[in-house]
Design a protein around this motif. Structure first.
Motif, PDB file in Angstrom:
ATOM      1  N   GLN A   1       0.831  -1.195   0.000  1.00 23.02           N
ATOM      2  CA  GLN A   1       0.000   0.000   0.000  1.00 23.02           C
ATOM      3  C   GLN A   1       0.873   1.256   0.000  1.00 23.02           C
ATOM      4  O   GLN A   1       2.016   1.231   0.428  1.00 23.02           O
ATOM      5  N   HIS A   2       0.308   2.355  -0.508  1.00 30.98           N
ATOM      6  CA  HIS A   2       1.001   3.643  -0.445  1.00 30.98           C
ATOM      7  C   HIS A   2       0.788   4.236   0.946  1.00 30.98           C
ATOM      8  O   HIS A   2      -0.331   4.262   1.444  1.00 30.98           O
ATOM      9  N   PRO A   3       1.857   4.758   1.599  1.00 27.55           N
ATOM     10  CA  PRO A   3       1.732   5.130   3.002  1.00 27.55           C
ATOM     11  C   PRO A   3       1.371   6.583   3.312  1.00 27.55           C
ATOM     12  O   PRO A   3       1.020   6.893   4.447  1.00 27.55           O
TER      13      PRO A   3
ATOM     14  N   ARG B   1      -3.874  14.576  -3.886  1.00 26.77           N
ATOM     15  CA  ARG B   1      -4.630  13.987  -4.999  1.00 26.77           C
ATOM     16  C   ARG B   1      -6.036  14.562  -5.051  1.00 26.77           C
ATOM     17  O   ARG B   1      -6.578  14.843  -6.131  1.00 26.77           O
ATOM     18  N   LEU B   2      -6.652  14.736  -3.901  1.00 26.21           N
ATOM     19  CA  LEU B   2      -7.989  15.325  -3.831  1.00 26.21           C
ATOM     20  C   LEU B   2      -7.994  16.727  -4.428  1.00 26.21           C
ATOM     21  O   LEU B   2      -8.934  17.135  -5.109  1.00 26.21           O
TER      22      LEU B   2
ATOM     23  N   ALA C   1     -10.882  11.241  -1.894  1.00 28.58           N
ATOM     24  CA  ALA C   1      -9.663  10.480  -2.183  1.00 28.58           C
ATOM     25  C   ALA C   1      -9.400   9.558  -0.994  1.00 28.58           C
ATOM     26  O   ALA C   1      -9.766   9.888   0.142  1.00 28.58           O
ATOM     27  N   PHE C   2      -8.748   8.435  -1.262  1.00 22.95           N
ATOM     28  CA  PHE C   2      -8.628   7.381  -0.255  1.00 22.95           C
ATOM     29  C   PHE C   2      -7.172   6.979  -0.069  1.00 22.95           C
ATOM     30  O   PHE C   2      -6.393   6.927  -1.023  1.00 22.95           O
ATOM     31  N   GLY C   3      -6.828   6.666   1.176  1.00 22.90           N
ATOM     32  CA  GLY C   3      -5.504   6.172   1.505  1.00 22.90           C
ATOM     33  C   GLY C   3      -5.587   4.848   2.237  1.00 22.90           C
ATOM     34  O   GLY C   3      -6.647   4.464   2.743  1.00 22.90           O
ATOM     35  N   GLY C   4      -4.476   4.138   2.282  1.00 23.88           N
ATOM     36  CA  GLY C   4      -4.408   2.876   3.008  1.00 23.88           C
ATOM     37  C   GLY C   4      -4.952   1.672   2.269  1.00 23.88           C
ATOM     38  O   GLY C   4      -4.788   0.548   2.728  1.00 23.88           O
ATOM     39  N   ILE C   5      -5.598   1.900   1.119  1.00 29.18           N
ATOM     40  CA  ILE C   5      -6.263   0.783   0.435  1.00 29.18           C
ATOM     41  C   ILE C   5      -5.690   0.499  -0.943  1.00 29.18           C
ATOM     42  O   ILE C   5      -6.111  -0.453  -1.598  1.00 29.18           O
TER      43      ILE C   5
ATOM     44  N   TRP D   1      -5.834   7.080  -3.951  1.00 26.37           N
ATOM     45  CA  TRP D   1      -6.874   6.528  -4.821  1.00 26.37           C
ATOM     46  C   TRP D   1      -8.049   7.485  -4.940  1.00 26.37           C
ATOM     47  O   TRP D   1      -8.651   7.869  -3.948  1.00 26.37           O
ATOM     48  N   ARG D   2      -8.348   7.856  -6.172  1.00 27.61           N
ATOM     49  CA  ARG D   2      -9.507   8.712  -6.428  1.00 27.61           C
ATOM     50  C   ARG D   2     -10.187   8.241  -7.702  1.00 27.61           C
ATOM     51  O   ARG D   2      -9.529   8.020  -8.722  1.00 27.61           O
ATOM     52  N   VAL D   3     -11.513   8.078  -7.641  1.00 30.41           N
ATOM     53  CA  VAL D   3     -12.310   7.690  -8.802  1.00 30.41           C
ATOM     54  C   VAL D   3     -13.280   8.838  -9.061  1.00 30.41           C
ATOM     55  O   VAL D   3     -14.321   8.962  -8.406  1.00 30.41           O
ATOM     56  N   GLU D   4     -12.931   9.679  -9.997  1.00 37.00           N
ATOM     57  CA  GLU D   4     -13.703  10.906 -10.206  1.00 37.00           C
ATOM     58  C   GLU D   4     -15.130  10.624 -10.665  1.00 37.00           C
ATOM     59  O   GLU D   4     -16.054  11.387 -10.341  1.00 37.00           O
ATOM     60  N   ALA D   5     -15.345   9.539 -11.380  1.00 37.30           N
ATOM     61  CA  ALA D   5     -16.704   9.202 -11.810  1.00 37.30           C
ATOM     62  C   ALA D   5     -17.604   8.923 -10.608  1.00 37.30           C
ATOM     63  O   ALA D   5     -18.815   9.202 -10.645  1.00 37.30           O
TER      64      ALA D   5
END
Length: 313
Positions: free
Chosen positions: A160-162, A170-171, A256-260, A265-269
């Motif tokens: 995972q990215h820390p 990213r957000l 935006a999400f971290g730890g996963i 991680w961001r899914v703009e849709a």
């Protein structure tokens, strides 16, 4: 720790040239990650280029109403800066959720973006690791994987990215400004900066050897309510099991999400959808959990719901 040579750069281009001229050279600033890895012999640079005295410690407005944060601005200075606290509060909160006060006083903006995975097998040189030594295998697959990634992974790596800071960046659609050894420059969108693992998990970002980060720029403020919610195993000095950065309100809805995942991680849709369940379903599409980290799927959904509720309140 292995012996290494050392020099201090007097300009960003000189730093880039110094690293580019040596195939086993690394930049060093705060050293909060690199020095630990050198002590464990995970990283073995033969030459270090010290960039700490370069004039890259300013936080200043840009001509288009955004903000430029120098690569050597410490995490503490960034999080406490009045403009960041007022207009980019999600970034301030994400940074303050990471590490400890002592580490934030040393860690830099550029270094935070470049920190390496905290997978236990990456740190254990007695175990095979494709990230540390390509082609040897991934010990985490079939091993202890509770806190590792479920998105952006591959058969070669599930680390995972820390970074907390990078999730907020990213957000906010940040850009990473760099300089090349020949003096050329780039502005890399943060969405393209970090990589999914694929077959080359040892290649973690879009930088070329010798390319040096000089600043991170943020667009003009979004408005809305800024929230950073971090779920972790203990209240401080722990990496995210799941984190959610959000801006909601004033016509904006972003997550935006971290730890996963292998990267922020961001899914703009998914941001066009309504309701935590629908958004989470879109964000988690394609997740590949192990038996040990499958709990991250419902935990992500619940953390997102709590984040939305907090922002709306």
């Amino acid at each position: 720790m292995r012996a290494f040579t050392y020099e201090r750069a007097d300009s960003p281009q000189a730093a880039a040239q110094a690293v580019a001229s040596h195939p086993e050279a690394k930049f060093i600033a705060g050293g909060t990650n690199l020095l630990d890895l050198m002590k464990l012999e995970v990283e073995r640079p033969a030459h270090l280029v010290d960039v700490t005295r370069l004039d890259l410690k300013k936080v200043e407005r840009t001509g288009d109403g955004g903000l430029r944060i120098g690569a050597l601005v410490t995490n503490t200075a960034m999080a406490s800066h009045p403009i960041v606290k007022r207009h980019y509060a999600v970034l301030s909160r994400a940074v303050m959720a990471g590490a400890s006060g002592q580490l934030r006083n040393k860690a830099t903006t550029g270094g935070n973006l470049l920190q390496r995975s905290r997978c236990p097998y990456f740190y254990d040189t007695s175990k095979p690791c494709n990230k540390r030594k390509p082609g040897t295998g991934c010990s985490a697959i079939g091993g202890f994987s509770r806190n590792l990634a479920i998105l952006g992974i591959s058969d070669a790596c599930i680390a995972q990215h820390p970074s907390d800071m990078a999730v907020a960046m990213r957000l906010l659609d940040a850009k990473v400004e760099t300089i090349m050894p020949d003096g050329g420059t780039r502005a890399i969108p943060i969405a393209d900066f970090h990589r999914e693992w694929g077959n080359t998990p040892n290649v973690e970002n879009a930088l070329r050897h010798g390319e040096f980060i000089t600043a991170v720029t943020l667009p003009k403020p979004l408005g809305g309510t800024h929230v950073y919610r971090k779920v972790r195993d203990r209240a401080s000095y722990a990496f995210a099991t799941v984190s959610v950065a959000a801006v909601i309100g004033d016509g904006v809805q972003r997550f935006a999400f971290g730890g996963i995942a292998s990267k922020p991680w961001r899914v703009e849709a998914a941001e066009k959808l309504s309701g935590a369940d629908a958004i989470a379903k879109a964000v988690l599409a394609g997740a590949r959990p192990t038996a040990q980290n499958r709990f991250k799927i419902p935990l992500t959904r619940r953390t997102l719901a709590a984040t939305i509720e907090q922002a709306q309140a």
